[in-house]
Design an enzyme around this catalytic site. Structure first.
Site, PDB file in Angstrom:
ATOM      1  N   GLY A 201     -24.055 -36.386  13.238  1.00 16.43           N
ATOM      2  CA  GLY A 201     -25.285 -36.421  14.018  1.00 16.43           C
ATOM      3  C   GLY A 201     -26.473 -36.520  13.085  1.00 16.43           C
ATOM      4  O   GLY A 201     -26.415 -36.060  11.937  1.00 16.43           O
TER       5      GLY A 201
ATOM      6  N   GLN B 255     -35.050 -36.260  10.221  1.00 14.91           N
ATOM      7  CA  GLN B 255     -34.313 -36.110   8.960  1.00 14.91           C
ATOM      8  C   GLN B 255     -34.547 -37.315   8.044  1.00 14.91           C
ATOM      9  O   GLN B 255     -34.240 -37.268   6.849  1.00 14.91           O
ATOM     10  CB  GLN B 255     -32.818 -35.908   9.226  1.00 14.91           C
TER      11      GLN B 255
ATOM     12  N   HIS C 296     -27.698 -28.713  18.243  1.00 14.74           N
ATOM     13  CA  HIS C 296     -28.094 -28.707  16.827  1.00 14.74           C
ATOM     14  C   HIS C 296     -29.131 -29.810  16.576  1.00 14.74           C
ATOM     15  O   HIS C 296     -30.176 -29.569  15.969  1.00 14.74           O
ATOM     16  CB  HIS C 296     -26.838 -28.920  15.961  1.00 14.74           C
TER      17      HIS C 296
ATOM     18  N   HIS D  55     -33.572 -29.957  15.780  1.00 13.94           N
ATOM     19  CA  HIS D  55     -34.335 -30.693  14.754  1.00 13.94           C
ATOM     20  C   HIS D  55     -35.642 -31.244  15.323  1.00 13.94           C
ATOM     21  O   HIS D  55     -36.653 -31.318  14.631  1.00 13.94           O
ATOM     22  CB  HIS D  55     -33.514 -31.879  14.220  1.00 13.94           C
TER      23      HIS D  55
ATOM     24  N   CYS E  57     -25.214 -29.454   8.070  1.00 10.12           N
ATOM     25  CA  CYS E  57     -26.351 -30.326   8.370  1.00 10.12           C
ATOM     26  C   CYS E  57     -26.607 -31.217   7.167  1.00 10.12           C
ATOM     27  O   CYS E  57     -26.579 -30.734   6.028  1.00 10.12           O
ATOM     28  CB  CYS E  57     -27.581 -29.459   8.663  1.00 10.12           C
ATOM     29  N   LEU E  58     -26.856 -32.500   7.430  1.00 11.81           N
ATOM     30  CA  LEU E  58     -27.119 -33.421   6.319  1.00 11.81           C
ATOM     31  C   LEU E  58     -28.389 -33.030   5.568  1.00 11.81           C
ATOM     32  O   LEU E  58     -28.571 -33.422   4.425  1.00 11.81           O
ATOM     33  CB  LEU E  58     -27.225 -34.864   6.836  1.00 11.81           C
TER      34      LEU E  58
END
Ligand code: NI
Length: 174
Positions: free
Chosen positions: A46, A51, A136, A140, A94-95
């Site tokens: 995701g 991001q 999640h 963000h 999380c990236l």
């Protein structure tokens, strides 16, 4: 399509509240394509636009396993209409918080209203991994990371390690 750099914590941009997408144009199409390319390359399941430093309420998800064909999903301006009282716990990563994982408790089921890639209004009841992943990613859009759901001690530990790793990476590339 192009790979774009993923922002990692700590970074003030990850705390921004993203703005609604109001135009479904070529720019959004390109952003969606870049988000998928960047997410698959990472690899991740995701990714929210913020991001990549773009404060728009847009996220992409693909929960297909490695032995399954890709299942790309796009969620634009997602809103929670309902959440269950029942909670579910999944180990999340999380990236934007690479190499750190922790159990997070969230509502097990959610009903989400969103617009799809074409701009059509959709409503969907989700459970399992999809419910967790969507919550999640929706966090963000409001500047919340999964570590914000952890105890202060756990969160501080992860963020201190992240800041240190960033400093080291910066020092070695300078
Ligand atoms: Ni994330």
């Amino acid at each position: 399509m192009a790979l774009r750099p993923i922002i990692t914590a700590p970074d003030p941009r990850l705390k921004l509240k993203s703005a609604a997408v109001d135009r479904f144009d070529g720019e959004i199409e390109r952003l969606i394509d870049d988000m998928f390319e960047t997410m698959y390359a990472a690899p991740g399941i995701g990714l929210a636009a913020i991001q990549l430093g773009i404060p728009k309420r847009l996220l992409v998800v693909d929960l297909a396993r490695q032995d399954e064909p890709p299942a790309p999903r796009v969620f634009i301006n997602p809103e929670r209409l309902w959440v269950s009282d029942t909670l579910a716990t999944y180990e999340e990563g999380c990236l934007s918080v690479p190499d750190h994982y922790a159990d997070v408790q969230r509502p097990a089921q959610v009903v989400v209203r969103y617009r799809d890639r074409a701009g059509s209004a959709c409503e969907e009841t989700m459970d399992g991994m999809l419910a967790t992943c969507l919550q999640h990613e929706m966090d963000h859009l409001d500047g919340v990371l999964f570590v914000d759901h952890l105890s202060l001690a756990k969160r501080s530990l992860i963020l201190r390690k992240m800041a240190k790793a960033k400093k080291l990476a910066g020092a070695s590339s300078a």
